[in-house]
Design an enzyme around this catalytic site. Structure first.
Site, PDB file in Angstrom:
ATOM      1  CD  GLN A 160     -29.458 -28.392 -19.802  1.00 56.16           C
ATOM      2  OE1 GLN A 160     -29.533 -28.983 -18.731  1.00 56.16           O
ATOM      3  NE2 GLN A 160     -28.320 -27.907 -20.269  1.00 56.16           N
ATOM      4  CB  SER A 161     -34.339 -34.563 -20.468  1.00 54.10           C
ATOM      5  OG  SER A 161     -35.182 -35.493 -19.828  1.00 54.10           O
TER       6      SER A 161
END
Length: 346
Positions: A160-161
């Site tokens: 989920q960067s």
């Protein structure tokens, strides 16, 4: 020996249960649920701000309405430590090439309901699909990629960067391909929501490993494979936090100082979250270069404060050496506090 992957095979075909091409998992595994994609960036940004303010209050750095506690005073002479200022023209002469991607300047707004003299720099408004601090760094990194004739941006991050999403967005805007090397544990449903879903909407290819090879090794391996395929990759470190990427927040510091001068306000402390250290170190160097006597305080959101200080000092000194900046940074200039939670994006 690990079998080399080929970039086009990094993303599997859409699952039959889902009509959105973004709801696919990059490697075989459990079938994701049919949950609709949902974005969490705004919530995570608000939560980070709340944690920073909460910690600053308990550290005595700021007070809150109704509190009799006064903020701690800075040590005498602290702001002048190892400070050599430059004029605006001298800094511009050292600035690398840049392409305009962010919507700047971002607003500087008061948070009067928390405290009359508490202000927030709204870098959540740098752009719709690129919102956040990452795009400021990518303006310089993408400029270098284009100068080198690259056709593929390659970077690393968590599933989920925010940085991975922003890199994918920049690549799509500039007509480049994008390969994201993702790591970390992820449930099947993770690939149908948040940044993992947006990455695919931008057309990025994903290569996911829950754990295993170090980031640097994966980056070099990806570059080697792409070059064998006749591609021209440009490698971007985690968070875009390198000597070149720091210029995004060197200039953000100058922008914020100008806004303070125009508004007639005096800021004596700047607080920001610290992950890969780029934003923090950029603000620190920018404050020195632009004669802004503020204390830059970091709130660590991963690993330990000791490790953040060490990494920040190394990054600052490499940047000063590379661009021949006539300033100095010592351990006395760095202030990072622990406030890591359960894990990234949790």
């Amino acid at each position: 020996m690990r079998t080399p992957w080929t970039a086009p095979a990094c993303v599997s075909r859409p699952r039959p249960h889902c009509s959105a091409a973004c709801c696919t998992k990059p490697h075989a595994g459990s079938t994701p649920s049919g949950a609709a994609p949902r974005l969490r960036s705004d919530f995570r940004a608000a939560r980070t701000l709340a944690l920073v303010v909460h910690l600053a209050y308990h550290m005595g750095l700021i007070g809150l309405p109704g509190s009799s506690a006064e903020p701690k005073a800075a040590a005498a002479g602290h702001y002048g430590c190892n400070f050599i200022g430059l004029n605006e023209e001298s800094v511009m002469e050292r600035e690398p090439s840049r392409i305009r991607l962010a919507h700047v300047p971002t607003p500087l707004e008061p948070l009067r309901r928390w405290r009359p003299n508490l202000w927030i720099k709204r870098d959540d408004m740098t752009g719709s699909e690129l919102a956040g601090n990452k795009v400021r760094k990518l303006e310089y990194l993408a400029a270098e990629a284009l100068e080198q004739g690259a056709d593929t941006l390659v970077t690393v991050g968590d599933v989920q960067s925010n940085h991975a999403r922003a890199t994918a967005g920049v690549a799509a805007r500039l007509g480049l391909d994008c390969l994201l090397l993702l790591a970390g544990e992820a449930e099947p449903a993770e690939w149908c929501r948040g940044n993992a879903a947006v990455d695919r909407c931008f057309g990025a290819q994903l290569d996911w490993q829950p754990a295993g090879q170090p980031i640097a090794v994966r980056l070099q391996h990806a570059a080697e494979v792409l070059r064998q395929q006749g591609r021209r990759p440009y490698l971007i470190p985690e968070g875009g936090s390198c000597e070149l990427g720091l210029w995004g927040y060197i200039q953000a510091a100058a922008e914020t100082k100008r806004q303070c001068d125009e508004l007639g306000i005096r800021i004596d402390r700047v607080l920001c979250a610290v992950g890969s250290c780029g934003t923090y170190v950029g603000l620190l160097l920018g404050a020195k270069l632009h004669h802004w006597p503020v204390r830059v305080t970091g709130i660590g959101i991963s690993s330990s404060a000791e490790r953040k200080v060490r990494s920040s000092l190394e990054l600052a000194r490499r940047t000063i050496e590379r661009y021949e900046l006539p300033i100095d940074v010592s351990g006395e200039d760095l202030e990072v506090h622990d406030y890591a939670g359960l894990g990234y994006a949790r």
